[in-house]
Design a protein around this motif. Sequence first.
Motif, PDB file in Angstrom:
ATOM      1  N   ALA A  12       0.831  -1.209   0.000  1.00 58.82           N
ATOM      2  CA  ALA A  12       0.000   0.000   0.000  1.00 58.82           C
ATOM      3  C   ALA A  12       0.862   1.253   0.000  1.00 58.82           C
ATOM      4  N   GLN A  13       1.949   1.222   0.782  1.00 58.17           N
ATOM      5  CA  GLN A  13       2.863   2.374   0.814  1.00 58.17           C
ATOM      6  C   GLN A  13       3.533   2.572  -0.541  1.00 58.17           C
ATOM      7  N   ASN A  14       3.929   1.477  -1.163  1.00 59.56           N
ATOM      8  CA  ASN A  14       4.565   1.577  -2.477  1.00 59.56           C
ATOM      9  C   ASN A  14       3.595   2.148  -3.507  1.00 59.56           C
ATOM     10  N   ARG A  15       2.367   1.680  -3.494  1.00 59.50           N
ATOM     11  CA  ARG A  15       1.356   2.187  -4.440  1.00 59.50           C
ATOM     12  C   ARG A  15       1.149   3.685  -4.243  1.00 59.50           C
ATOM     13  N   THR A  16       1.026   4.106  -2.994  1.00 63.73           N
ATOM     14  CA  THR A  16       0.847   5.532  -2.694  1.00 63.73           C
ATOM     15  C   THR A  16       2.050   6.331  -3.172  1.00 63.73           C
ATOM     16  N   ALA A  17       3.258   5.823  -2.916  1.00 62.15           N
ATOM     17  CA  ALA A  17       4.481   6.507  -3.345  1.00 62.15           C
ATOM     18  C   ALA A  17       4.566   6.578  -4.870  1.00 62.15           C
ATOM     19  N   ILE A  18       4.177   5.514  -5.541  1.00 65.19           N
ATOM     20  CA  ILE A  18       4.209   5.484  -7.009  1.00 65.19           C
ATOM     21  C   ILE A  18       3.237   6.516  -7.576  1.00 65.19           C
ATOM     22  N   LEU A  19       2.038   6.565  -7.025  1.00 63.97           N
ATOM     23  CA  LEU A  19       1.048   7.528  -7.526  1.00 63.97           C
ATOM     24  C   LEU A  19       1.499   8.972  -7.287  1.00 63.97           C
ATOM     25  N   ALA A  20       2.062   9.249  -6.118  1.00 65.07           N
ATOM     26  CA  ALA A  20       2.562  10.593  -5.837  1.00 65.07           C
ATOM     27  C   ALA A  20       3.703  10.950  -6.780  1.00 65.07           C
ATOM     28  N   ALA A  21       4.592  10.011  -7.008  1.00 65.57           N
ATOM     29  CA  ALA A  21       5.715  10.246  -7.917  1.00 65.57           C
ATOM     30  C   ALA A  21       5.216  10.437  -9.345  1.00 65.57           C
ATOM     31  N   ALA A  22       4.285   9.610  -9.765  1.00 67.24           N
ATOM     32  CA  ALA A  22       3.748   9.717 -11.123  1.00 67.24           C
ATOM     33  C   ALA A  22       3.088  11.072 -11.326  1.00 67.24           C
ATOM     34  N   ARG A  23       2.318  11.505 -10.343  1.00 72.54           N
ATOM     35  CA  ARG A  23       1.658  12.807 -10.449  1.00 72.54           C
ATOM     36  C   ARG A  23       2.707  13.914 -10.618  1.00 72.54           C
ATOM     37  N   ALA A  24       3.752  13.867  -9.819  1.00 77.08           N
ATOM     38  CA  ALA A  24       4.803  14.889  -9.887  1.00 77.08           C
ATOM     39  C   ALA A  24       5.580  14.808 -11.199  1.00 77.08           C
ATOM     40  N   VAL A  25       5.956  13.616 -11.595  1.00 79.89           N
ATOM     41  CA  VAL A  25       6.747  13.443 -12.816  1.00 79.89           C
ATOM     42  C   VAL A  25       5.914  13.785 -14.050  1.00 79.89           C
ATOM     43  N   PHE A  26       4.663  13.324 -14.095  1.00 80.14           N
ATOM     44  CA  PHE A  26       3.804  13.662 -15.227  1.00 80.14           C
ATOM     45  C   PHE A  26       3.559  15.168 -15.288  1.00 80.14           C
ATOM     46  N   ALA A  27       3.426  15.807 -14.127  1.00 83.20           N
ATOM     47  CA  ALA A  27       3.208  17.253 -14.092  1.00 83.20           C
ATOM     48  C   ALA A  27       4.366  17.983 -14.750  1.00 83.20           C
ATOM     49  N   GLU A  28       5.559  17.497 -14.515  1.00 83.25           N
ATOM     50  CA  GLU A  28       6.741  18.170 -15.059  1.00 83.25           C
ATOM     51  C   GLU A  28       7.047  17.755 -16.489  1.00 83.25           C
ATOM     52  N   HIS A  29       6.878  16.459 -16.805  1.00 84.56           N
ATOM     53  CA  HIS A  29       7.332  15.938 -18.091  1.00 84.56           C
ATOM     54  C   HIS A  29       6.218  15.486 -19.031  1.00 84.56           C
ATOM     55  N   GLY A  30       4.972  15.517 -18.574  1.00 77.76           N
ATOM     56  CA  GLY A  30       3.876  15.057 -19.410  1.00 77.76           C
ATOM     57  C   GLY A  30       3.688  13.549 -19.326  1.00 77.76           C
ATOM     58  N   ARG A  31       2.711  13.047 -20.086  1.00 79.00           N
ATOM     59  CA  ARG A  31       2.346  11.630 -20.014  1.00 79.00           C
ATOM     60  C   ARG A  31       3.392  10.689 -20.587  1.00 79.00           C
ATOM     61  N   THR A  32       4.351  11.211 -21.304  1.00 75.25           N
ATOM     62  CA  THR A  32       5.369  10.344 -21.903  1.00 75.25           C
ATOM     63  C   THR A  32       6.601  10.212 -21.012  1.00 75.25           C
ATOM     64  N   ALA A  33       6.516  10.698 -19.786  1.00 71.39           N
ATOM     65  CA  ALA A  33       7.650  10.635 -18.858  1.00 71.39           C
ATOM     66  C   ALA A  33       8.114   9.188 -18.671  1.00 71.39           C
ATOM     67  N   SER A  34       9.362   9.051 -18.377  1.00 72.40           N
ATOM     68  CA  SER A  34       9.990   7.745 -18.197  1.00 72.40           C
ATOM     69  C   SER A  34       9.422   7.010 -16.980  1.00 72.40           C
ATOM     70  N   MET A  35       9.075   5.755 -17.177  1.00 73.74           N
ATOM     71  CA  MET A  35       8.613   4.920 -16.071  1.00 73.74           C
ATOM     72  C   MET A  35       9.756   4.691 -15.078  1.00 73.74           C
ATOM     73  N   THR A  36      10.976   4.648 -15.586  1.00 71.80           N
ATOM     74  CA  THR A  36      12.145   4.500 -14.715  1.00 71.80           C
ATOM     75  C   THR A  36      12.256   5.697 -13.778  1.00 71.80           C
TER      76      THR A  36
END
Length: 185
Positions: free
Chosen positions: A15-39
């Motif tokens: 659950a913690q990992n999922r929450t961390a992934i979603l928070a990171a994805a939101r931040a990374v997508f905000a900066e780089h768009g939907r094509t941001a690196s999954m890595t």
Amino acid sequence: MSTASRVNRGRAAAAQNRTAILAAARAVFAEHGRTASMTLIAQTAGVGQGSLYRHFPTRSQLIHAVYEGNIAELEALAQQDVSTVDDILEALYHQLTLSAAFIAVLDSADTSDRHLASIRGRLRNLLSDKLSDRRQRGRLREEITTDDVYITLGMLAALLHQVLPHQRRGTAEHAWGLLLNALYR
């Protein structure tokens, strides 16, 4: 000789990992768009790529989860008795300004994605419910309809899609001011 390695916390950390992934994805997508690196998303979340792909096997599933989080925030705000259309529009403005990824929700050109269509429908329903209640309309002009508000948000999203990330905030503030003058008394 000691080798430092991450301790696998197993299912307890899921659950913690999922929450961390979603928070990171939101931040990374905000900066780089939907094509941001999954890595980059996995690194930002502090999880391995295996954990990322265990939770979200595809980029599309991760993007949809981020969209789901955005619309859930708006729906929670709308459920508050004291919230008005003003509050919803302010929250939407911030989501659009901060997230290049959420702009796609308002892009009506993409009709093939059922999940996006569902989120668009939920957003329209949320706006329609607020607009149908005189007390919750806020300062919005009487003749403004749900379609008018949706078109306004779509215009902002289209504009923000065209500008570079470092220009987004200034452009959004200026455009939003102009649009609010059209919507409000």
